[in-house]
Design a protein around this motif. Structure first.
Motif, PDB file in Angstrom:
ATOM      1  N   ARG A 208      35.899 -21.323 -75.032  1.00 55.06           N
ATOM      2  CA  ARG A 208      34.468 -21.605 -75.146  1.00 55.06           C
ATOM      3  C   ARG A 208      33.721 -20.297 -75.402  1.00 55.06           C
ATOM      4  O   ARG A 208      33.890 -19.323 -74.671  1.00 55.06           O
ATOM      5  CB  ARG A 208      33.995 -22.266 -73.856  1.00 55.06           C
ATOM      6  CG  ARG A 208      32.505 -22.574 -73.803  1.00 55.06           C
ATOM      7  CD  ARG A 208      32.197 -23.592 -72.696  1.00 55.06           C
ATOM      8  NE  ARG A 208      33.082 -23.481 -71.543  1.00 55.06           N
ATOM      9  CZ  ARG A 208      32.816 -22.756 -70.474  1.00 55.06           C
ATOM     10  NH1 ARG A 208      31.710 -22.033 -70.410  1.00 55.06           N
ATOM     11  NH2 ARG A 208      33.675 -22.726 -69.459  1.00 55.06           N
TER      12      ARG A 208
ATOM     13  N   VAL B  78      31.841 -28.764 -80.554  1.00 55.59           N
ATOM     14  CA  VAL B  78      32.090 -29.936 -79.720  1.00 55.59           C
ATOM     15  C   VAL B  78      30.742 -30.546 -79.372  1.00 55.59           C
ATOM     16  O   VAL B  78      29.871 -29.880 -78.808  1.00 55.59           O
ATOM     17  CB  VAL B  78      32.855 -29.567 -78.435  1.00 55.59           C
ATOM     18  CG1 VAL B  78      33.023 -30.793 -77.541  1.00 55.59           C
ATOM     19  CG2 VAL B  78      34.227 -28.988 -78.773  1.00 55.59           C
TER      20      VAL B  78
ATOM     21  N   VAL C 157      28.551 -32.453 -77.129  1.00 54.88           N
ATOM     22  CA  VAL C 157      28.683 -32.609 -75.680  1.00 54.88           C
ATOM     23  C   VAL C 157      28.653 -34.066 -75.259  1.00 54.88           C
ATOM     24  O   VAL C 157      29.435 -34.497 -74.404  1.00 54.88           O
ATOM     25  CB  VAL C 157      27.570 -31.812 -74.960  1.00 54.88           C
ATOM     26  CG1 VAL C 157      27.612 -32.070 -73.455  1.00 54.88           C
ATOM     27  CG2 VAL C 157      27.716 -30.319 -75.251  1.00 54.88           C
TER      28      VAL C 157
ATOM     29  N   GLN D 138      32.101 -35.564 -76.931  1.00 55.98           N
ATOM     30  CA  GLN D 138      33.290 -34.723 -77.077  1.00 55.98           C
ATOM     31  C   GLN D 138      33.926 -34.818 -78.464  1.00 55.98           C
ATOM     32  O   GLN D 138      35.121 -34.590 -78.618  1.00 55.98           O
ATOM     33  CB  GLN D 138      34.322 -35.039 -75.994  1.00 55.98           C
ATOM     34  CG  GLN D 138      33.838 -34.759 -74.577  1.00 55.98           C
ATOM     35  CD  GLN D 138      33.460 -33.286 -74.367  1.00 55.98           C
ATOM     36  OE1 GLN D 138      34.319 -32.421 -74.424  1.00 55.98           O
ATOM     37  NE2 GLN D 138      32.189 -33.018 -74.122  1.00 55.98           N
TER      38      GLN D 138
ATOM     39  N   THR E  25      34.789 -33.405 -82.129  1.00 56.76           N
ATOM     40  CA  THR E  25      34.995 -32.052 -82.633  1.00 56.76           C
ATOM     41  C   THR E  25      34.775 -32.014 -84.143  1.00 56.76           C
ATOM     42  O   THR E  25      35.129 -32.946 -84.859  1.00 56.76           O
ATOM     43  CB  THR E  25      36.419 -31.559 -82.324  1.00 56.76           C
ATOM     44  OG1 THR E  25      37.378 -32.434 -82.927  1.00 56.76           O
ATOM     45  CG2 THR E  25      36.654 -31.501 -80.820  1.00 56.76           C
TER      46      THR E  25
ATOM     47  N   HIS F 217      38.799 -40.319 -81.343  1.00 56.78           N
ATOM     48  CA  HIS F 217      39.018 -41.205 -80.205  1.00 56.78           C
ATOM     49  C   HIS F 217      39.668 -42.547 -80.535  1.00 56.78           C
ATOM     50  O   HIS F 217      40.174 -43.214 -79.616  1.00 56.78           O
ATOM     51  CB  HIS F 217      37.691 -41.460 -79.486  1.00 56.78           C
ATOM     52  CG  HIS F 217      36.991 -40.221 -79.038  1.00 56.78           C
ATOM     53  ND1 HIS F 217      37.478 -39.417 -78.026  1.00 56.78           N
ATOM     54  CD2 HIS F 217      35.849 -39.620 -79.480  1.00 56.78           C
ATOM     55  CE1 HIS F 217      36.661 -38.385 -77.853  1.00 56.78           C
ATOM     56  NE2 HIS F 217      35.678 -38.479 -78.720  1.00 56.78           N
TER      57      HIS F 217
END
Length: 247
Positions: free
Chosen positions: A45, A83, A85, A88, A90, A212
Motif C-alpha cells: 500500500r 483498489v 475501497v 475492492q 482492482t 469477483h
C-alpha cells in the motif's frame, strides 16, 4: 530452463518490499502464490488515496503489485494498481515515463537480471502516474450513460468482430452481458454519485465482474491480474478513455 534463465526467488520479492517499507514507507499488505506455487506475488500500500472526481465517498487507494513466476509464464512484473475501497475492485494504471511512454507494467524478462535498484528508480514515477490516472477518472465520472449506452459499451468488450458485423451474440455472451448490466446497476458502490449511470460506473461494473464473479479455467485472481480478466479490464479502460477523449 535455458542457461540464460534468471531465477527470481520468492525471498527476493519479499526482500524488495522490505526495502520499500524502509525507504518509501509502503506497508506490505499481503502476499501469496498462484498456480500451485508457480507464481508468487506481494502487494504494498502506497498511502495515496483519492476520491473519484473529488467524491470522498468513492475512494481509490494506490498499490504496488510485484509478481514473478518460477516457470517462465510471467515476467517479473511491477504494476501500479488502484483498489476501489467500497468493493475492492482492482484496476491497474499506466506508468508515466516520458522516455519509454505509458506502460501498463514494468516488466523484467527472465533472461535479464532482476535489478531492484532500477525498479525502485522506476517507482519514482508513481506520483505523476497517480495524478494522471485521477485526471482521467474525472471525465468518466461526468459522462452520463443511458441504459442503451451502457449495453453498447459492454457489447463492444465481449462481442467478436464477426458477431458485431452480423449483429448477434451467443447465448453465453448474452448471459455475460446481463451480468454486467446487473452489476452496473446493483454492485457495491454503483449508487454513489461518481458511478451512478456514468461511464466510470460502467468501468467499475467490469472490474467488479472480473475480480469477483467471472469464471476462469484457473484461479480467478490469476486471471484478473495477469490473464484474460486483466485483458478485459484493460479493454474497458481503453474504451472509456476513447469515449471521453472524443467528447
Amino acid at each position: 530452463m535455458s542457461g540464460d534463465y534468471q531465477v527470481v526467488q520468492p525471498k527476493a520479492v519479499l526482500e524488495f518490499y522490505r526495502d520499500l517499507v524502509e525507504q518509501r514507507g509502503y506497508p506490505l499488505e499481503t502476499a501469496g502464490a498462484l498456480a500451485g506455487g508457480r507464481k508468487v506475488w506481494a502487494l504494498a500500500r502506497t498511502g495515496l488515496v483519492a476520491g473519484v472526481a473529488d467524491d470522498a465517498a468513492d475512494k481509490l487507494g494506490a498499490y504496488v503489485l510485484l509478481a514473478t513466476s518460477c516457470d517462465k509464464t510471467l515476467a517479473t512484473t511491477v504494476t501500479f494498481t488502484s483498489v476501489r475501497v467500497v468493493c475492492q475492485n482492482t484496476l491497474s494504471f499506466a506508468v508515466r515515463d516520458m522516455k519509454k511512454g505509458n506502460r501498463r507494467s514494468i516488466k523484467v524478462a527472465h533472461s535479464l537480471r532482476f535489478d531492484p535498484a532500477q525498479i525502485k528508480n522506476d517507482l519514482g514515477l508513481m506520483d505523476e502516474s497517480w495524478e494522471k490516472f485521477k485526471q482521467q477518472l474525472t471525465p468518466m465520472a461526468g459522462q452520463q450513460l443511458s441504459k442503451g449506452d451502457a449495453e453498447q459499451f459492454f457489447l463492444s468488450l465481449i462481442q467478436s468482430d464477426k458477431e458485431a458485423k452480423e449483429g448477434k451474440i451467443s447465448d453465453r455472451k448474452h448471459k455475460e452481458l446481463m451480468q454486467l448490466m446487473s452489476f452496473y446497476r446493483h454492485a457495491p458502490g454503483q449508487s454513489l454519485p461518481a458511478a451512478k449511470d456514468t461511464l466510470w460506473g460502467a468501468v467499475s461494473a467490469v472490474t467488479y465482474y472480473v475480480d469477483h464473479f467471472r469464471l476462469s479455467s484457473g484461479d480467478r485472481l490469476d486471471s484478473a491480474w495477469f490473464g484474460t480478466g486483466a485483458a478485459l479490464k484493460e479493454k474497458a479502460w481503453e474504451k472509456a478513455l476513447e469515449m471521453t477523449q472524443s467528447q
